[in-house]
Write a protein that holds these residues in place. Structure first.
Motif, PDB file in Angstrom:
ATOM      1  N   GLY A 146      14.257  45.879  46.230  1.00 14.30           N
ATOM      2  CA  GLY A 146      13.869  45.907  44.493  1.00 14.30           C
ATOM      3  C   GLY A 146      14.552  47.089  44.242  1.00 14.30           C
ATOM      4  N   ALA A 147      14.884  47.420  43.670  1.00 17.06           N
ATOM      5  CA  ALA A 147      15.373  48.503  42.917  1.00 17.06           C
ATOM      6  C   ALA A 147      15.145  49.008  41.746  1.00 17.06           C
ATOM      7  N   HIS A 148      15.750  50.802  41.146  1.00 10.59           N
ATOM      8  CA  HIS A 148      15.354  51.375  40.134  1.00 10.59           C
ATOM      9  C   HIS A 148      16.630  51.104  39.268  1.00 10.59           C
ATOM     10  N   ALA A 149      18.357  50.738  40.044  1.00  7.80           N
ATOM     11  CA  ALA A 149      18.838  50.439  39.607  1.00  7.80           C
ATOM     12  C   ALA A 149      20.280  50.103  40.127  1.00  7.80           C
ATOM     13  N   VAL A 150      20.518  48.927  39.744  1.00  3.15           N
ATOM     14  CA  VAL A 150      21.690  47.837  40.427  1.00  3.15           C
ATOM     15  C   VAL A 150      23.291  48.543  39.835  1.00  3.15           C
ATOM     16  N   LEU A 151      24.240  48.790  41.211  1.00  2.03           N
ATOM     17  CA  LEU A 151      25.086  48.429  40.797  1.00  2.03           C
ATOM     18  C   LEU A 151      26.213  47.768  40.780  1.00  2.03           C
ATOM     19  N   LEU A 152      26.866  46.928  39.839  1.00  3.72           N
ATOM     20  CA  LEU A 152      27.040  45.357  40.681  1.00  3.72           C
ATOM     21  C   LEU A 152      28.747  45.946  40.537  1.00  3.72           C
ATOM     22  N   CYS A 153      29.781  46.471  42.421  1.00  2.00           N
ATOM     23  CA  CYS A 153      30.457  46.266  42.220  1.00  2.00           C
ATOM     24  C   CYS A 153      31.037  45.538  42.892  1.00  2.00           C
ATOM     25  N   THR A 154      31.671  44.717  42.093  1.00  2.21           N
ATOM     26  CA  THR A 154      32.229  43.483  42.913  1.00  2.21           C
ATOM     27  C   THR A 154      33.497  42.486  42.344  1.00  2.21           C
ATOM     28  N   GLY A 155      34.498  43.783  41.662  1.00  2.00           N
ATOM     29  CA  GLY A 155      35.098  43.621  41.863  1.00  2.00           C
ATOM     30  C   GLY A 155      35.676  42.067  40.388  1.00  2.00           C
ATOM     31  N   GLY A 156      36.875  41.386  40.687  1.00  2.00           N
ATOM     32  CA  GLY A 156      36.910  40.594  40.127  1.00  2.00           C
ATOM     33  C   GLY A 156      36.885  39.010  40.110  1.00  2.00           C
ATOM     34  N   TYR A 157      37.367  38.353  39.016  1.00  2.00           N
ATOM     35  CA  TYR A 157      37.285  36.845  38.982  1.00  2.00           C
ATOM     36  C   TYR A 157      38.527  36.070  38.542  1.00  2.00           C
ATOM     37  N   GLY A 158      39.648  36.906  39.305  1.00  2.00           N
ATOM     38  CA  GLY A 158      40.696  36.560  39.322  1.00  2.00           C
ATOM     39  C   GLY A 158      40.997  34.831  40.001  1.00  2.00           C
ATOM     40  N   ASN A 159      39.965  34.829  41.497  1.00  2.00           N
ATOM     41  CA  ASN A 159      39.672  33.384  41.820  1.00  2.00           C
ATOM     42  C   ASN A 159      39.590  32.813  40.896  1.00  2.00           C
ATOM     43  N   VAL A 160      38.956  32.284  40.026  1.00  2.00           N
ATOM     44  CA  VAL A 160      38.982  30.938  39.026  1.00  2.00           C
ATOM     45  C   VAL A 160      39.908  29.966  38.895  1.00  2.00           C
ATOM     46  N   PHE A 161      40.908  30.873  39.166  1.00  2.00           N
ATOM     47  CA  PHE A 161      42.537  30.291  39.495  1.00  2.00           C
ATOM     48  C   PHE A 161      43.021  29.316  40.517  1.00  2.00           C
ATOM     49  N   PHE A 162      41.747  29.671  41.381  1.00  2.00           N
ATOM     50  CA  PHE A 162      42.158  28.707  42.512  1.00  2.00           C
ATOM     51  C   PHE A 162      43.289  29.537  43.447  1.00  2.00           C
ATOM     52  N   LEU A 163      44.450  29.718  43.056  1.00  2.00           N
ATOM     53  CA  LEU A 163      45.813  30.614  43.354  1.00  2.00           C
ATOM     54  C   LEU A 163      45.446  32.152  43.138  1.00  2.00           C
ATOM     55  N   SER A 164      45.287  33.087  43.993  1.00  2.00           N
ATOM     56  CA  SER A 164      45.990  33.986  43.013  1.00  2.00           C
ATOM     57  C   SER A 164      45.872  35.434  44.168  1.00  2.00           C
ATOM     58  N   THR A 165      46.146  36.246  43.728  1.00  2.00           N
ATOM     59  CA  THR A 165      46.112  37.558  45.343  1.00  2.00           C
ATOM     60  C   THR A 165      45.442  38.151  45.441  1.00  2.00           C
ATOM     61  N   ASN A 166      44.008  37.191  45.350  1.00  2.00           N
ATOM     62  CA  ASN A 166      42.716  37.963  45.528  1.00  2.00           C
ATOM     63  C   ASN A 166      42.178  37.476  47.329  1.00  2.00           C
ATOM     64  N   ALA A 167      41.467  37.973  47.856  1.00  2.00           N
ATOM     65  CA  ALA A 167      40.956  37.594  49.589  1.00  2.00           C
ATOM     66  C   ALA A 167      39.942  36.112  48.774  1.00  2.00           C
ATOM     67  N   MET A 168      40.005  35.680  49.734  1.00  2.00           N
ATOM     68  CA  MET A 168      39.647  34.306  49.728  1.00  2.00           C
ATOM     69  C   MET A 168      37.839  33.944  48.868  1.00  2.00           C
ATOM     70  N   GLY A 169      37.672  35.074  49.506  1.00  2.00           N
ATOM     71  CA  GLY A 169      36.053  35.385  49.300  1.00  2.00           C
ATOM     72  C   GLY A 169      35.866  35.906  48.321  1.00  2.00           C
ATOM     73  N   SER A 170      36.479  36.796  47.545  1.00  2.00           N
ATOM     74  CA  SER A 170      36.539  37.129  46.075  1.00  2.00           C
ATOM     75  C   SER A 170      35.671  36.669  45.016  1.00  2.00           C
ATOM     76  N   ASN A 171      34.980  36.382  44.778  1.00  2.00           N
ATOM     77  CA  ASN A 171      34.615  35.563  43.312  1.00  2.00           C
ATOM     78  C   ASN A 171      33.572  36.539  42.149  1.00  2.00           C
ATOM     79  N   GLY A 172      33.507  35.560  41.105  1.00  2.00           N
ATOM     80  CA  GLY A 172      32.697  36.690  40.399  1.00  2.00           C
ATOM     81  C   GLY A 172      31.224  36.296  40.304  1.00  2.00           C
ATOM     82  N   SER A 173      30.174  36.045  40.895  1.00  2.00           N
ATOM     83  CA  SER A 173      29.657  35.016  41.094  1.00  2.00           C
ATOM     84  C   SER A 173      28.138  36.539  40.724  1.00  2.00           C
TER      85      SER A 173
END
Lengths: 250, 666
Positions: free
Chosen positions: B218-245
């Motif tokens: 539980g929290a009074h505020a939630v900060l999403l600092c989860t990066g971008g979703y470039g891995n939707v392209f499978f091949l990208s310069t993102n790390a393997m685990g980077s995700n848009g979930s």
């Protein structure tokens, strides 16, 4: 290329673990080692078998997550190279390659080749920082010039990626190279000098608590470090520690 | 539905300072009773978690990696911008603001961008105080270099490892708070859902990736600092685990997704070498300071190079086409990323590409090596140096600037870039789109914030080099910690969040059901095979150039692929233990929805701007045609059962301080 892999399989921290043999076929020499592992895992999945667990993320040699002990060396046979940047052209057709996890009491195995390196985080938490608030209201960045030589040395120490290869390479499982890199970075910079004594005491103390072994100056860590962290840092840390021990704790 | 960006009144230069001094505060005694969840520990997440904890909030921080230090900010190479004007080349806050607005092709918010430029100088002061070892000159002062799309040197750097040094700085600030007990760190934990209760974000459901355990926080505020979703392209310069979930889960719970189609394709990446490829590696934009980009002038030479009959070093100067210098003389090799990428694609599509695949251009350092070598020889007092001596000295200078990048290239391609030009090709690198946020970085769901690459606000349709690090740290150190207080001032009487409420029950049940569906779907195809298929559709039809027909096809194909995924995916292993395939399956399932929304957004935006290039909207010379009359807005999408049914809400962009001009780098 056709190869034979002998891979450590361990189904969780309490499992005893064993080596298993996997033949891999038609490997392109331009593949990275991890891409070769991907191919093997795809095969295992299609056969309904359990794929091999290993840690990896950036695959460009900087995040420090990949960690395989390949043919008796952390990150394999190439110097200054992480496993993800190791390419299959470093091996020969027909080779047998032995792949194990980092082995150290302070790095328990999670599964197969993935280990828990939280001990490194705890050492950093013990003192691997400069106590400055994040208000942004500090002095101007150029107010304190830092001699280029020191800045460069601090930078070189700061490039440590925290992968743990130094521990895996050491017969004593010593983490001295890792700890000394951080101690050195701050000891070389004016910003870090203020707390230098307390820092080295706390970080070394935490290192001992985590169960890492002592340094006997074999230099295996430096030889295997994928970013070339120098033994000079260990010497500097020893000096810092000695000087901290000789002055009063207050 | 109307979106209010909550931009403070007043002149551009006054907005932030007056806003900061007038928003509400939370007293230290109350802060102790307020919980904040920070998801992701890259530059934005680590800096926000450290700052909020330092202010006195109870912070819980989460990362899916084994340590916060592994977040993909670590891989940023080139540098970080700041309007310090240390080089005395006429830089100012306004100029950094203007360059960023123009570079973003006038699709970002003036007020946010100005604030970013305003706090940029503090970032450098802060990082230096933390012991970040930036590059220095012989006088011991900080060094700068130049980056694409600008005509000043305002980029601070630490060789090609700037992201690493900045992240380790933020990580050290985070560690300091962890050691004090102000931050509780959850490594190897993934956020599975945001819990929204009574219209407010009230916490998250997380999964312990080592044990598979599902947890409620539980929290009074939630900060999403989860990066971008470039891995939707499978091949990208993102790390393997980077995700848009995380962003996608927030979207499904009501948060608007803004400009999802704005993707940055980075011009200088190592080209793909085979089908097995798992990711692409970036070669820092800083290389364009000294490297010259070219292809052969003659198609026959290009063919000979592709067949391996000709070496690039054998081709004399007059047979090379330095196409960026030719097309854009004012900026030359330092045009912005979108322009450089499209120009490379144009040459390769016309048959001038090198590499066996024809999908590569050269990045050549020979003239820089010679130039530096001569200067160095002069400084050393060597008269009449031989050519070999000049090259030897020049290579040393280049190594001191880009050594690690050259080494990396050599390792991957087995070619020495000091002796033979690098081969490069554009690749997916960054996503300008993301969760919609107002001036306070809050999404339209009260209490839910998005920072760094996860939000959309500062880079418009194209991000300038060295600005991602700047934005991540600005959001985390200097913006969110203040603006969150304005919202939390109303939460001081709320008390601890009850995680046994209906909303938490329901959210957890949804998460469990989805995991069960994945692990029990006894299909035949691996997760990666679906991810690759999605990536191919995205790259071919929603990549560097897009058209209406292709985008419509892509939407149908992605929908079909998604249905196939849920029928036929094969996830091995168990859910109650370490199982990376299961983690990946959940992320790919989300990409299969997000990809469709990206195509819908690209289809709806009938103009070309920044990284979004619609083939129907271009000039005769192939330059982008922006349509300010009809498209000067942020496309905000509201989730509606499935991606194709998303509802479009527009946030009109008003420009009071800059004049909208055709972006020209000629």
């Amino acid at each position: 290329m056709n190869l034979t892999l002998k891979v450590w399989r361990q189904n969780g921290p309490d499992d005893k673990g064993h080596m298993e043999i996997y033949p891999v076929k038609d490997i392109n020499p331009d593949m990275s080692f991890l891409e070769m592992m991907d191919v093997l895992n795809e095969e295992l999945i299609s056969e309904g078998k359990d794929p091999i667990a290993f840690d990896h993320d950036c695959r460009e040699g900087i995040c420090g997550m990949c960690s395989m002990f390949i043919n008796g060396e952390p990150h394999g046979p190439e110097r200054r190279t992480t496993t993800c940047q190791l390419h299959m052209r470093s091996f020969k057709d027909g080779d047998t390659i032995v792949v194990e996890p980092w082995r150290s009491a302070a790095f328990p195995v999670i599964k197969d080749l993935a280990v828990d390196r939280a001990a490194f985080d705890r050492i950093q938490q013990a003192g691997g920082y400069v106590s400055v608030n994040t208000s942004g209201n500090t002095i101007d960045a150029n107010a304190i010039p830092v001699p280029k030589q020191n800045a460069d040395k601090a930078f070189n120490a700061a490039t440590c990626i925290g992968c743990g290869a130094c521990v895996a390479a050491c017969k004593n499982s010593s983490a001295m190279l890792f700890v000394s890199a951080k101690v050195s970075q701050y000891a070389l910079l004016p910003q870090g000098k203020v707390e230098a004594k307390e820092r080295v005491r706390k970080m070394v103390n935490q290192m001992d608590l985590e169960g890492f072994g002592n340094c006997t100056n074999t230099g295996a860590c430096e030889a295997e470090c994928p970013v070339g962290i120098s033994l000079e840092n260990i010497a500097r840390m020893n000096r810092e520690y000695l000087s901290a021990s000789l002055s009063s704790a207050e | 539905m109307k979106l209010d960006a909550n931009i403070p009144s007043g002149s551009l230069g006054q907005k932030w300072s007056s806003h900061k001094s007038s928003i509400r505060l939370v007293s230290p005694a109350n802060k102790r009773n307020i919980d904040v969840v920070v998801v992701g520990t890259g530059l934005a997440g680590s800096s926000a978690a450290a700052s909020l904890a330092e202010m006195g909030y109870n912070v819980k921080a989460f990362c899916f990696q084994d340590s916060p230090r592994r977040a993909h900010s670590i891989a940023a190479q080139g540098g970080i911008n700041a309007a310090k004007n240390y080089q005395n080349d006429g830089d100012s806050v306004y100029r950094l603001f203007y360059d960023t607005i123009k570079g973003g092709d006038y699709r970002s918010r003036e007020a946010n961008v100005y604030r970013l430029a305003e706090v940029s100088a503090n970032i450098i002061d802060q990082c230096v105080a933390q012991g970040v070892p930036f590059a220095r000159d012989y006088g011991g002062l900080l060094d700068n270099r130049s980056f694409g799309g600008v005509q000043v040197s305002r980029t601070f750097y630490a060789k090609g490892q700037t992201g690493q040094q900045l992240l380790l700085g933020a990580y050290s600030a985070l560690n300091r708070q962890i050691s004090k007990g102000n931050v509780k760190m959850y490594n190897r934990h993934e956020m599975m859902d945001v819990v929204v209760e009574g219209g407010k974000a009230r916490g998250i459901i997380a999964r312990n990736l080592t044990t598979g355990e599902i947890e409620r926080h539980g929290a009074h505020a939630v900060l999403l600092c989860t990066g971008g979703y470039g891995n939707v392209f499978f091949l990208s310069t993102n790390a393997m685990g980077s995700n848009g979930s995380a962003a996608w889960k927030a979207h499904r719970r009501g948060a608007m997704f803004a400009n999802p189609c704005f993707t940055q394709i980075h011009p200088t990446c190592i080209p793909q070498s085979g089908e097995y490829q798992s990711k692409l590696t970036l070669m820092s934009e800083s290389l364009r300071n000294d490297g010259r980009i070219w292809v052969p002038k003659d198609k026959k030479d290009a063919e000979a190079i592709r067949e391996g009959k000709l070496k690039p070093t054998d081709l004399p100067e007059e047979k090379r086409d330095y196409y960026l210098e030719r097309r854009y003389p004012a900026f030359g090799n330092l045009v912005p990323r979108d322009v450089a990428s499209r120009a490379a694609k144009e040459r390769c599509d016309e048959g001038f590409g090198v590499n066996a695949t024809g999908q590569a251009v050269y990045l050549d350092f020979s003239s820089a090596i010679e130039r530096y070598g001569k200067t160095e020889a002069n400084q050393l007092g060597i008269t009449n140096p031989s050519k070999e001596k000049i090259i030897e000295l020049g290579e040393k200078v280049v190594a001191s600037k880009y050594g690690n990048l050259f080494e990396m290239y050599d390792k991957i391609k087995d070619v020495n870039p000091y002796k033979s030009p690098m081969m490069i090709y554009p690749a997916v690198h960054y996503t300008m789109g993301g969760l919609w946020v107002d001036y306070n970085l809050m999404t339209n769901v009260p209490g839910m914030y998005a920072l760094g690459e996860a939000n959309f606000s500062d880079h418009g349709a194209n991000r300038l080099g060295a600005s991602a690090l700047m934005q991540g740290l600005a959001d985390g150190y200097f913006v969110a910690p203040y603006t969150v207080g304005d919202y939390l001032a109303d939460e001081i009487r709320t008390g601890a969040i009850d995680t046994n409420s209906e909303a938490f029950e329901k959210a957890e049940a949804d998460v469990v059901e989805r995991i069960d569906n994945l692990i029990n779907s006894n299909g035949t195809r691996s997760v990666d095979s679906f991810h690759r298929a999605l990536g191919k559709i995205m790259w071919d039809k929603c990549g560097m150039a897009r058209n209406a027909e292709g985008l419509k096809e892509a939407m149908t194909e992605i929908k079909a692929l998604r249905e196939e995924f849920w029928k036929d995916v094969k996830v091995p292993g168990r859910k109650d233990m370490y199982n990376p395939e299961l983690d990946k399956a959940g992320r790919v399932a989300d990409f299969l929805e997000l990809g469709e929304l990206m195509c819908l957004d690209a289809l709806t935006r009938e103009e070309s701007c920044g990284g979004h290039f619609r083939e129907e909207y271009q000039t005769e010379e192939g330059e982008a045609m922006r349509d300010d009359e009809n498209f000067a807005f942020v496309s905000c999408w509201k989730y509606n059962d499935e991606p194709s049914k998303a509802e479009l809400v527009k946030e009109e962009l008003t420009f009071e301080n800059v004049e909208l001009k055709t972006r020209s780098y000629k």
